[in-house]
Write a protein that holds these residues in place. Structure first.
Motif, PDB file in Angstrom:
ATOM      1  N   SER A   4       0.836  -1.186   0.000  1.00 26.00           N
ATOM      2  CA  SER A   4       0.000   0.000   0.000  1.00 26.00           C
ATOM      3  C   SER A   4       0.877   1.244   0.000  1.00 26.00           C
ATOM      4  O   SER A   4       2.089   1.180   0.216  1.00 26.00           O
ATOM      5  CB  SER A   4      -0.876   0.018   1.255  1.00 26.00           C
ATOM      6  OG  SER A   4      -0.066   0.144   2.410  1.00 26.00           O
ATOM      7  N   ARG A   5       0.249   2.402  -0.243  1.00 26.44           N
ATOM      8  CA  ARG A   5       1.002   3.653  -0.212  1.00 26.44           C
ATOM      9  C   ARG A   5       1.640   3.854   1.163  1.00 26.44           C
ATOM     10  O   ARG A   5       2.795   4.259   1.280  1.00 26.44           O
ATOM     11  CB  ARG A   5       0.066   4.822  -0.534  1.00 26.44           C
ATOM     12  CG  ARG A   5       0.775   6.174  -0.498  1.00 26.44           C
ATOM     13  CD  ARG A   5      -0.227   7.291  -0.815  1.00 26.44           C
ATOM     14  NE  ARG A   5       0.439   8.582  -0.814  1.00 26.44           N
ATOM     15  CZ  ARG A   5       0.709   9.291   0.273  1.00 26.44           C
ATOM     16  NH1 ARG A   5       0.381   8.815   1.452  1.00 26.44           N
ATOM     17  NH2 ARG A   5       1.316  10.465   0.189  1.00 26.44           N
ATOM     18  N   ARG A   6       0.892   3.572   2.223  1.00 25.84           N
ATOM     19  CA  ARG A   6       1.421   3.759   3.570  1.00 25.84           C
ATOM     20  C   ARG A   6       2.610   2.844   3.829  1.00 25.84           C
ATOM     21  O   ARG A   6       3.614   3.245   4.400  1.00 25.84           O
ATOM     22  CB  ARG A   6       0.304   3.494   4.589  1.00 25.84           C
ATOM     23  CG  ARG A   6       0.734   3.747   6.023  1.00 25.84           C
ATOM     24  CD  ARG A   6      -0.434   3.549   6.975  1.00 25.84           C
ATOM     25  NE  ARG A   6      -0.039   3.785   8.354  1.00 25.84           N
ATOM     26  CZ  ARG A   6      -0.847   3.639   9.384  1.00 25.84           C
ATOM     27  NH1 ARG A   6      -2.097   3.279   9.188  1.00 25.84           N
ATOM     28  NH2 ARG A   6      -0.407   3.845  10.610  1.00 25.84           N
ATOM     29  N   ASP A 177       7.699  -0.556 -10.482  1.00 22.26           N
ATOM     30  CA  ASP A 177       6.238  -0.537 -10.525  1.00 22.26           C
ATOM     31  C   ASP A 177       5.773   0.917 -10.625  1.00 22.26           C
ATOM     32  O   ASP A 177       5.832   1.676  -9.650  1.00 22.26           O
ATOM     33  CB  ASP A 177       5.670  -1.195  -9.276  1.00 22.26           C
ATOM     34  CG  ASP A 177       4.169  -1.431  -9.355  1.00 22.26           C
ATOM     35  OD1 ASP A 177       3.443  -0.501  -9.759  1.00 22.26           O
ATOM     36  OD2 ASP A 177       3.727  -2.540  -8.999  1.00 22.26           O
ATOM     37  N   ALA A 179       2.828   2.136 -10.908  1.00 24.21           N
ATOM     38  CA  ALA A 179       1.652   2.439 -10.099  1.00 24.21           C
ATOM     39  C   ALA A 179       2.050   2.784  -8.668  1.00 24.21           C
ATOM     40  O   ALA A 179       1.517   3.728  -8.068  1.00 24.21           O
ATOM     41  CB  ALA A 179       0.683   1.255 -10.114  1.00 24.21           C
ATOM     42  N   ILE A 180       2.993   2.020  -8.103  1.00 25.12           N
ATOM     43  CA  ILE A 180       3.454   2.323  -6.754  1.00 25.12           C
ATOM     44  C   ILE A 180       4.173   3.660  -6.742  1.00 25.12           C
ATOM     45  O   ILE A 180       3.952   4.511  -5.873  1.00 25.12           O
ATOM     46  CB  ILE A 180       4.374   1.208  -6.229  1.00 25.12           C
ATOM     47  CG1 ILE A 180       3.603  -0.105  -6.082  1.00 25.12           C
ATOM     48  CG2 ILE A 180       4.969   1.611  -4.882  1.00 25.12           C
ATOM     49  CD1 ILE A 180       4.446  -1.272  -5.652  1.00 25.12           C
ATOM     50  N   ALA A 182       3.773   6.193  -8.723  1.00 24.01           N
ATOM     51  CA  ALA A 182       2.819   7.282  -8.918  1.00 24.01           C
ATOM     52  C   ALA A 182       1.984   7.544  -7.674  1.00 24.01           C
ATOM     53  O   ALA A 182       1.447   8.652  -7.505  1.00 24.01           O
ATOM     54  CB  ALA A 182       1.908   6.973 -10.102  1.00 24.01           C
ATOM     55  N   SER A 183       1.875   6.560  -6.782  1.00 20.82           N
ATOM     56  CA  SER A 183       1.008   6.695  -5.619  1.00 20.82           C
ATOM     57  C   SER A 183       1.641   7.480  -4.484  1.00 20.82           C
ATOM     58  O   SER A 183       0.951   7.862  -3.540  1.00 20.82           O
ATOM     59  CB  SER A 183       0.589   5.314  -5.116  1.00 20.82           C
ATOM     60  OG  SER A 183       1.681   4.659  -4.463  1.00 20.82           O
ATOM     61  N   VAL A 184       2.945   7.707  -4.546  1.00 24.75           N
ATOM     62  CA  VAL A 184       3.617   8.406  -3.459  1.00 24.75           C
ATOM     63  C   VAL A 184       3.748   9.884  -3.792  1.00 24.75           C
ATOM     64  O   VAL A 184       3.580  10.312  -4.935  1.00 24.75           O
ATOM     65  CB  VAL A 184       5.001   7.796  -3.173  1.00 24.75           C
ATOM     66  CG1 VAL A 184       4.891   6.321  -2.877  1.00 24.75           C
ATOM     67  CG2 VAL A 184       5.979   8.059  -4.316  1.00 24.75           C
ATOM     68  N   ASP A 185       4.034  10.694  -2.776  1.00 23.67           N
ATOM     69  CA  ASP A 185       4.219  12.121  -2.984  1.00 23.67           C
ATOM     70  C   ASP A 185       5.376  12.370  -3.949  1.00 23.67           C
ATOM     71  O   ASP A 185       6.355  11.613  -3.985  1.00 23.67           O
ATOM     72  CB  ASP A 185       4.515  12.808  -1.653  1.00 23.67           C
ATOM     73  CG  ASP A 185       3.354  12.725  -0.682  1.00 23.67           C
ATOM     74  OD1 ASP A 185       3.612  12.714   0.520  1.00 23.67           O
ATOM     75  OD2 ASP A 185       2.195  12.649  -1.143  1.00 23.67           O
ATOM     76  N   ARG A 189       9.392  10.355  -4.817  1.00 21.06           N
ATOM     77  CA  ARG A 189       9.668   9.518  -5.989  1.00 21.06           C
ATOM     78  C   ARG A 189      11.148   9.471  -6.332  1.00 21.06           C
ATOM     79  O   ARG A 189      11.570   8.644  -7.140  1.00 21.06           O
ATOM     80  CB  ARG A 189       8.858  10.021  -7.185  1.00 21.06           C
ATOM     81  CG  ARG A 189       7.365   9.866  -6.961  1.00 21.06           C
ATOM     82  CD  ARG A 189       6.543  10.545  -8.027  1.00 21.06           C
ATOM     83  NE  ARG A 189       5.146  10.638  -7.593  1.00 21.06           N
ATOM     84  CZ  ARG A 189       4.247  11.438  -8.129  1.00 21.06           C
ATOM     85  NH1 ARG A 189       4.580  12.217  -9.152  1.00 21.06           N
ATOM     86  NH2 ARG A 189       3.020  11.461  -7.664  1.00 21.06           N
TER      87      ARG A 189
END
Length: 322
Positions: A4-6, A177, A179-180, A182-185, A189
């Motif tokens: 997950s993002r967290r 990945d 998607a992973i 892109a999901s973080v601030d 990155r």
């Protein structure tokens, strides 16, 4: 493990916050030359092993999950370990293994990525008389910048132009990945970009693996998950002797043998990291296995011993009689 993002932010040591991280190129341009070369060479079975010190970094004891000041003081009491203003100093190590005229490098240090107290691995390698072009295999325990940063030269080219890069498929897939990422601030990155930039020149010479398999002559990969999804160790079978390079099973020699349940925010899955560490301590102690690691006190060679309900690290003396 669910990515997950967290969970990802925790694996980067970010909690729920963003990290303002400059681009890889900016860090490369701003970097100093690094510390003076430090190395130690010894014979092991039919191999010659050279421990290469990349440098040191400080980790505050307070970041260890489960720690408290009283327990830290109790753990350090009677030892030579002292926590300075920035924390407990830990080394960043890499290892060169020569067998039959072939050179294998296990992890590559930080290069220009992490400031003036690090980045000395290449100078240490040069001091051995071995040129980067002679390295035929690089075994990568995982893709954090203190392990993969040295894969590339300041101009972005491969620092080891003739080397095959061996890295777990799970580890590669995690950092690639989109998607992973892109999901973080946005500021976070940079860790992904550093990992990708470091391995990019080796894309055509990458050797992925899954599970406990032989990945190079004399080397067997050992999955050691928790610190990162594809974190791996490598067991060297050097004739009549075995040595496990266990990567980041331990970050602090001072704290984690006595407190194996203590984890750090850089562990992607902290419960799994602690479970892996305890299992490896049990195995190493029971089998009297010789181990070394990238953050064990340099040069990092020794055995794990039981110490009541905890463990201790019996470091081999500087002049090894192996």
């Amino acid at each position: 493990m669910t990515l997950s993002r967290r969970t990802l932010l925790k694996s980067l040591g970010l909690g729920g916050a963003s990290l303002a991280l400059p681009s890889f190129g900016m860090m490369a341009q701003a970097a100093p030359s690094g510390p003076a070369p430090v190395l130690h060479q010894f014979r092991f079975g039919d191999a010659t092993i050279t421990a290469l010190l990349d440098g040191h970094l400080a980790i505050p004891s307070a970041i260890f999950t489960g720690s408290d000041p009283a327990k830290v003081a109790e753990t350090l009491a009677g030892s030579f370990y002292r926590e300075g203003g920035q924390g407990l100093e830990i080394p960043v190590n890499g290892y060169l293994v020569e067998r039959g005229g072939q050179y294998t490098l296990i992890d590559t240090g930080t290069a220009q990525l992490m400031g003036p107290d690090l980045g000395g691995l290449m100078a240490a390698l040069t001091a051995t008389g071995v040129a980067p072009e002679q390295i035929t295999t690089v075994l990568l325990t995982h893709m954090h910048p203190d392990h993969a940063g040295g894969l590339i030269a300041p101009d972005g080219s491969a620092a080891f132009p003739n080397a095959e890069l061996v890295v777990a498929e799970t580890e590669w897939g995690f950092w690639y990945d989109d998607a992973i990422m892109a999901s973080v601030d946005e500021g976070s990155r940079g860790f992904f970009q550093m990992a990708r930039d470091a391995v990019a020149p080796y894309a055509e010479r990458r050797k992925p693996f899954t599970g406990e398999v032989e990945v190079a002559p004399g080397f067997t990969a050992m999955p050691l998950p928790g610190h990162t999804p594809g974190h791996s160790g490598f067991m060297l079978d050097a004739g009549d002797a075995q040595l496990l390079f266990w990567g980041d099973v331990v970050h602090s020699t001072a704290l984690q043998f006595k407190n194996p349940e203590w984890t750090i925010p850089f562990d992607a899955d902290q419960p799994l990291a602690a479970q892996t560490r305890k299992a490896m301590f049990d195995r190493a102690a029971a089998d009297q296995l010789l181990v070394t690691g990238m953050h064990l006190d340099f040069p990092g060679l020794g055995r794990v011993e039981r110490d009541g309900a905890a463990y201790a690290f019996d470091q081999a003396p500087w002049q090894f009689g192996l």
